[in-house]
Design a protein around this motif. Structure first.
Motif, PDB file in Angstrom:
ATOM      1  N   GLU A  66       0.866  -1.105  -0.159  1.00 22.96           N
ATOM      2  CA  GLU A  66       0.024  -0.051  -0.038  1.00 22.96           C
ATOM      3  C   GLU A  66       0.868   1.211  -0.045  1.00 22.96           C
ATOM      4  OE1 GLU A  66      -2.859  -0.012   3.064  1.00 22.96           O
ATOM      5  OE2 GLU A  66      -3.777  -1.887   2.432  1.00 22.96           O
ATOM      6  N   VAL A  67       0.489   2.212  -0.769  1.00 22.87           N
ATOM      7  CA  VAL A  67       1.425   3.310  -1.126  1.00 22.87           C
ATOM      8  C   VAL A  67       0.321   4.470  -1.183  1.00 22.87           C
ATOM      9  CG1 VAL A  67       3.052   4.631  -2.590  1.00 22.87           C
ATOM     10  CG2 VAL A  67       3.322   2.125  -2.028  1.00 22.87           C
ATOM     11  N   ALA A  68       0.219   5.293  -0.243  1.00 23.58           N
ATOM     12  CA  ALA A  68      -0.637   6.356  -0.424  1.00 23.58           C
ATOM     13  C   ALA A  68      -0.695   7.324  -1.838  1.00 23.58           C
ATOM     14  CB  ALA A  68      -0.473   7.519   0.797  1.00 23.58           C
ATOM     15  N   PHE A  69       0.397   7.747  -2.268  1.00 18.96           N
ATOM     16  CA  PHE A  69       0.743   8.640  -3.416  1.00 18.96           C
ATOM     17  C   PHE A  69       2.184   8.231  -3.884  1.00 18.96           C
ATOM     18  CE2 PHE A  69       1.291  12.328  -6.345  1.00 18.96           C
ATOM     19  CZ  PHE A  69       0.194  11.760  -6.983  1.00 18.96           C
ATOM     20  N   GLY A  70       2.247   7.311  -4.773  1.00 13.67           N
ATOM     21  CA  GLY A  70       3.659   7.023  -5.430  1.00 13.67           C
ATOM     22  C   GLY A  70       3.987   7.796  -6.458  1.00 13.67           C
ATOM     23  N   LEU A  71       5.567   8.190  -6.428  1.00 10.48           N
ATOM     24  CA  LEU A  71       5.661   9.272  -7.479  1.00 10.48           C
ATOM     25  C   LEU A  71       6.590   9.000  -8.572  1.00 10.48           C
ATOM     26  CD1 LEU A  71       6.168  12.337  -5.269  1.00 10.48           C
ATOM     27  CD2 LEU A  71       4.160  11.982  -6.580  1.00 10.48           C
ATOM     28  N   TRP A  75      13.388  -1.000 -10.031  1.00 10.21           N
ATOM     29  CA  TRP A  75      13.416  -2.089  -9.663  1.00 10.21           C
ATOM     30  C   TRP A  75      14.806  -2.488 -10.071  1.00 10.21           C
ATOM     31  CZ3 TRP A  75       8.798  -5.441 -10.903  1.00 10.21           C
ATOM     32  CH2 TRP A  75       8.826  -6.584 -10.327  1.00 10.21           C
ATOM     33  N   ASN A  76      15.616  -2.772  -9.048  1.00  9.08           N
ATOM     34  CA  ASN A  76      17.136  -3.354  -9.095  1.00  9.08           C
ATOM     35  C   ASN A  76      17.314  -4.615  -9.211  1.00  9.08           C
ATOM     36  OD1 ASN A  76      17.545  -4.475  -6.752  1.00  9.08           O
ATOM     37  ND2 ASN A  76      18.139  -2.628  -5.798  1.00  9.08           N
ATOM     38  N   PRO A  77      18.368  -5.110  -9.908  1.00 11.86           N
ATOM     39  CA  PRO A  77      18.601  -6.434 -10.098  1.00 11.86           C
ATOM     40  C   PRO A  77      18.649  -7.372  -9.016  1.00 11.86           C
ATOM     41  CG  PRO A  77      20.183  -5.229 -11.264  1.00 11.86           C
ATOM     42  CD  PRO A  77      19.474  -4.191 -10.576  1.00 11.86           C
ATOM     43  N   GLU A  78      18.765  -6.663  -7.708  1.00 10.63           N
ATOM     44  CA  GLU A  78      18.541  -7.552  -6.506  1.00 10.63           C
ATOM     45  C   GLU A  78      17.150  -8.024  -6.053  1.00 10.63           C
ATOM     46  OE1 GLU A  78      20.842  -4.928  -6.849  1.00 10.63           O
ATOM     47  OE2 GLU A  78      22.478  -6.391  -7.427  1.00 10.63           O
ATOM     48  N   GLY A  79      16.320  -7.440  -6.840  1.00 12.62           N
ATOM     49  CA  GLY A  79      14.687  -7.486  -6.441  1.00 12.62           C
ATOM     50  C   GLY A  79      14.314  -6.532  -5.407  1.00 12.62           C
ATOM     51  N   VAL A  80      14.694  -5.406  -5.254  1.00 15.07           N
ATOM     52  CA  VAL A  80      14.277  -4.418  -4.565  1.00 15.07           C
ATOM     53  C   VAL A  80      13.731  -3.360  -5.361  1.00 15.07           C
ATOM     54  CG1 VAL A  80      15.004  -2.892  -2.822  1.00 15.07           C
ATOM     55  CG2 VAL A  80      16.214  -5.039  -2.742  1.00 15.07           C
ATOM     56  N   ILE A  81      12.643  -3.101  -4.890  1.00 21.80           N
ATOM     57  CA  ILE A  81      11.959  -1.717  -5.380  1.00 21.80           C
ATOM     58  C   ILE A  81      12.340  -0.308  -4.688  1.00 21.80           C
ATOM     59  CG2 ILE A  81       9.764  -0.772  -6.275  1.00 21.80           C
ATOM     60  CD1 ILE A  81       8.762  -3.536  -7.098  1.00 21.80           C
ATOM     61  N   VAL A  82      12.682   0.662  -5.212  1.00 20.77           N
ATOM     62  CA  VAL A  82      12.912   1.736  -4.558  1.00 20.77           C
ATOM     63  C   VAL A  82      11.953   2.803  -5.031  1.00 20.77           C
ATOM     64  CG1 VAL A  82      14.516   3.659  -4.026  1.00 20.77           C
ATOM     65  CG2 VAL A  82      15.357   1.153  -4.218  1.00 20.77           C
ATOM     66  N   VAL A  89      11.557   8.499   0.595  1.00 23.43           N
ATOM     67  CA  VAL A  89      12.068   7.469  -0.482  1.00 23.43           C
ATOM     68  C   VAL A  89      11.768   6.215   0.347  1.00 23.43           C
ATOM     69  CG1 VAL A  89      13.640   6.466  -1.976  1.00 23.43           C
ATOM     70  CG2 VAL A  89      13.374   8.999  -1.878  1.00 23.43           C
ATOM     71  N   TYR A  90      11.425   5.159  -0.317  1.00 26.86           N
ATOM     72  CA  TYR A  90      11.293   3.880   0.585  1.00 26.86           C
ATOM     73  C   TYR A  90      11.873   2.716  -0.321  1.00 26.86           C
ATOM     74  CZ  TYR A  90       8.148   6.620   3.355  1.00 26.86           C
ATOM     75  OH  TYR A  90       7.498   7.732   4.039  1.00 26.86           O
ATOM     76  N   GLN A  91      12.128   1.643   0.288  1.00 21.83           N
ATOM     77  CA  GLN A  91      12.231   0.429  -0.590  1.00 21.83           C
ATOM     78  C   GLN A  91      11.879  -0.831  -0.050  1.00 21.83           C
ATOM     79  OE1 GLN A  91      16.590   0.199  -0.026  1.00 21.83           O
ATOM     80  NE2 GLN A  91      16.517  -1.547   1.696  1.00 21.83           N
ATOM     81  N   VAL A  92      11.302  -1.705  -0.951  1.00 19.43           N
ATOM     82  CA  VAL A  92      10.413  -2.854  -0.727  1.00 19.43           C
ATOM     83  C   VAL A  92      11.126  -4.035  -1.445  1.00 19.43           C
ATOM     84  CG1 VAL A  92       8.581  -2.422  -2.119  1.00 19.43           C
ATOM     85  CG2 VAL A  92       8.088  -3.667   0.043  1.00 19.43           C
ATOM     86  N   PRO A  93      10.995  -5.330  -0.838  1.00 18.90           N
ATOM     87  CA  PRO A  93      11.331  -6.339  -1.811  1.00 18.90           C
ATOM     88  C   PRO A  93      10.148  -6.607  -2.810  1.00 18.90           C
ATOM     89  CG  PRO A  93      11.373  -7.162   0.712  1.00 18.90           C
ATOM     90  CD  PRO A  93      10.842  -5.661   0.595  1.00 18.90           C
ATOM     91  N   ALA A  94      10.591  -6.911  -4.126  1.00 17.61           N
ATOM     92  CA  ALA A  94       9.766  -6.842  -5.294  1.00 17.61           C
ATOM     93  C   ALA A  94       9.049  -8.158  -5.179  1.00 17.61           C
ATOM     94  CB  ALA A  94      10.532  -6.862  -6.614  1.00 17.61           C
ATOM     95  N   ALA A  95       9.324  -9.004  -4.485  1.00 21.00           N
ATOM     96  CA  ALA A  95       8.303 -10.334  -4.218  1.00 21.00           C
ATOM     97  C   ALA A  95       7.508 -10.131  -2.984  1.00 21.00           C
ATOM     98  CB  ALA A  95       9.621 -11.381  -3.511  1.00 21.00           C
ATOM     99  N   ALA A  96       7.808  -9.110  -2.556  1.00 28.72           N
ATOM    100  CA  ALA A  96       6.602  -8.801  -1.080  1.00 28.72           C
ATOM    101  C   ALA A  96       5.306  -8.475  -1.910  1.00 28.72           C
ATOM    102  CB  ALA A  96       6.983  -7.683  -0.682  1.00 28.72           C
TER     103      ALA A  96
END
Length: 99
Positions: A66-71, A75-82, A89-96
Motif C-alpha cells: 500500500e502506497v498513499a501516493f507513489g511518485l 526495480w534493481n537486479p537484486e529484487g528491490v523496488i525503490v 523514499v522507500y524500498q521494498v522487496p519486489a517479491a513482497a
C-alpha cells in the motif's frame, strides 16, 4: 510502455519498438508512473493507493505494498523496488505481496 487516457480513464499500454499499434494492458486502470523489472517481464506501477505489479505475458495483478501516493520507482537486479512518495523514499522487496 506508457500511460494513455481513453474515455476519461487512465491506463497503461505497450507498443513494440518495431510496431505502430499499441495494446492496452488489462487491469492497469488508473495506473501511473510505470517502471520495468530488470528482466523486462514485469511492470510495476501505482494505482488506487498501491504499488502493483503485473507480468506483461499475462496473469493477475499483485499488490506489492500500500502506497498513499507513489511518485515513481525503479526495480534493481537484486529484487528491490525503490520508490518515492511525498513523504520520502522507500524500498521494498519486489517479491513482497501485500506487505
Amino acid at each position: 510502455m506508457f500511460q494513455v487516457e481513453r474515455d476519461g480513464e487512465r491506463m497503461l499500454a505497450l507498443r513494440p519498438i518495431d510496431g505502430l499499434e499499441s495494446q492496452i494492458i488489462p487491469g492497469t486502470e488508473q495506473g501511473r508512473y510505470p517502471f520495468w523489472s530488470p528482466d523486462s517481464r514485469v511492470i510495476a506501477f501505482f494505482a488506487d493507493g498501491t504499488l502493483t505489479k503485473i507480468n506483461v505475458a499475462g496473469g493477475p495483478l499483485q499488490t506489492v505494498r500500500e502506497v498513499a501516493f507513489g511518485l515513481g520507482g525503479t526495480w534493481n537486479p537484486e529484487g528491490v523496488i525503490v520508490f518515492s512518495t511525498a513523504e520520502g523514499v522507500y524500498q521494498v522487496p519486489a517479491a513482497a505481496v501485500g506487505a
